[in-house]
Design a protein around this motif. Structure first.
Motif, PDB file in Angstrom:
ATOM      1  N   PRO A 168     -27.783  24.892  23.002  1.00  0.00           N
ATOM      2  CA  PRO A 168     -27.142  24.042  21.990  1.00  0.00           C
ATOM      3  C   PRO A 168     -26.986  24.763  20.654  1.00  0.00           C
ATOM      4  CG  PRO A 168     -29.439  23.466  22.176  1.00  0.00           C
ATOM      5  CD  PRO A 168     -29.154  24.470  23.277  1.00  0.00           C
ATOM      6  N   THR A 169     -25.977  24.339  19.911  1.00  0.00           N
ATOM      7  CA  THR A 169     -25.871  24.768  18.524  1.00  0.00           C
ATOM      8  C   THR A 169     -26.904  23.966  17.719  1.00  0.00           C
ATOM      9  OG1 THR A 169     -24.253  23.065  17.949  1.00  0.00           O
ATOM     10  CG2 THR A 169     -23.384  25.180  18.798  1.00  0.00           C
ATOM     11  N   THR A 201     -26.326  21.912  15.293  1.00  0.00           N
ATOM     12  CA  THR A 201     -25.890  20.531  15.109  1.00  0.00           C
ATOM     13  C   THR A 201     -25.981  19.730  16.401  1.00  0.00           C
ATOM     14  OG1 THR A 201     -23.589  21.292  15.272  1.00  0.00           O
ATOM     15  CG2 THR A 201     -24.472  20.902  13.052  1.00  0.00           C
ATOM     16  N   GLU A 202     -25.804  20.361  17.550  1.00  0.00           N
ATOM     17  CA  GLU A 202     -25.996  19.646  18.818  1.00  0.00           C
ATOM     18  C   GLU A 202     -27.474  19.299  19.016  1.00  0.00           C
ATOM     19  OE1 GLU A 202     -22.305  21.482  21.456  1.00  0.00           O
ATOM     20  OE2 GLU A 202     -24.235  22.518  21.443  1.00  0.00           O
ATOM     21  N   ASP A 232     -28.262  16.493  16.722  1.00  0.00           N
ATOM     22  CA  ASP A 232     -27.733  15.231  17.244  1.00  0.00           C
ATOM     23  C   ASP A 232     -28.581  14.685  18.388  1.00  0.00           C
ATOM     24  OD1 ASP A 232     -25.731  15.390  15.369  1.00  0.00           O
ATOM     25  OD2 ASP A 232     -24.171  16.007  16.790  1.00  0.00           O
ATOM     26  N   GLY A 233     -29.148  15.566  19.204  1.00  0.00           N
ATOM     27  CA  GLY A 233     -30.030  15.114  20.277  1.00  0.00           C
ATOM     28  C   GLY A 233     -31.276  14.445  19.729  1.00  0.00           C
ATOM     29  N   THR A 273     -29.677  17.503  24.968  1.00  0.00           N
ATOM     30  CA  THR A 273     -28.746  18.504  24.455  1.00  0.00           C
ATOM     31  C   THR A 273     -28.215  19.359  25.594  1.00  0.00           C
ATOM     32  OG1 THR A 273     -30.544  20.048  23.992  1.00  0.00           O
ATOM     33  CG2 THR A 273     -29.809  18.670  22.175  1.00  0.00           C
ATOM     34  N   SER A 303     -21.577  23.736  12.990  1.00  0.00           N
ATOM     35  CA  SER A 303     -22.255  24.940  13.472  1.00  0.00           C
ATOM     36  C   SER A 303     -21.241  26.016  13.817  1.00  0.00           C
ATOM     37  CB  SER A 303     -23.057  24.627  14.737  1.00  0.00           C
ATOM     38  OG  SER A 303     -24.186  23.857  14.447  1.00  0.00           O
ATOM     39  N   ARG A 345     -21.102  28.858  19.513  1.00  0.00           N
ATOM     40  CA  ARG A 345     -22.364  29.198  20.176  1.00  0.00           C
ATOM     41  C   ARG A 345     -22.416  30.648  20.650  1.00  0.00           C
ATOM     42  NH1 ARG A 345     -23.733  25.172  22.759  1.00  0.00           N
ATOM     43  NH2 ARG A 345     -21.876  23.914  22.713  1.00  0.00           N
TER      44      ARG A 345
END
Length: 168
Positions: free
Chosen positions: A100-101, A103-104, A107-108, A96, A139, A142
């Motif tokens: 990170p948000t 959702t990031e 996703d990671g 990430t 999201s 940030r």
């Protein structure tokens, strides 16, 4: 019962009803289950409250792995489920971006799970979707201090969409 959280860790939505949008200030906490500290949702974007929502999502993922340790022919041992969850979290952190948000970060973890075991990946997609961080969740920015702009999605996906075509 509560520990230091507004709701105890549980996959039961009647005990812990938090979903992704409960990181935004002013989103009322669900009526029904008892909530700790007299919380009402006014200060959802406080860092510990956001972390509580994130870790609830991770608890859903871990619980999904643990479910696969049960039954007559379990897919995993308890130790394997534990080791996989640790690897997915650490691996997810490695892929990430800084700060990170949600959702990031999701996703990671999903990327690492997919690279390791497609069954775990599907379990995690379902777990995140259950808490509103499904395939199309969005999201907030940030840099937001109130975390406005959350878009929840309870669909597992992956979604396919037709964008365009050209006939020549």
């Amino acid at each position: 019962y509560f520990g230091i959280r507004r709701y105890p860790y549980s996959t039961n939505m009647l005990i812990n009803p938090l979903t992704f949008h409960h990181i935004t200030n002013g989103i009322a906490l669900p009526v029904g289950p008892p909530v700790g500290f007299g919380a009402d949702g006014a200060n959802n974007s406080e860092v510990h409250n956001v972390g509580e929502v994130w870790t609830t999502m991770l608890w859903e993922c871990y619980s999904a792995l643990l479910q696969d340790t049960l039954g007559a022919t379990p897919r995993l041992t308890f130790q394997q489920a534990q080791d996989r969850m640790k690897a997915y979290i650490i691996g997810g952190l490695k892929v990430t971006p800084p700060f990170p948000t949600i959702t990031e970060a999701r996703d990671g973890i999903l990327a690492v799970a997919l690279a390791s075991d497609p069954v775990d990946y599907v379990l995690f997609r379902k777990a995140f979707a259950k808490r509103g961080a499904g395939a199309q969740a969005v999201s907030p920015d940030r840099g937001s201090t109130t975390l406005d702009g959350v878009v929840e999605d309870f669909n597992v996906g992956p979604d396919l969409s037709f964008v365009s075509s050209v006939a020549d």
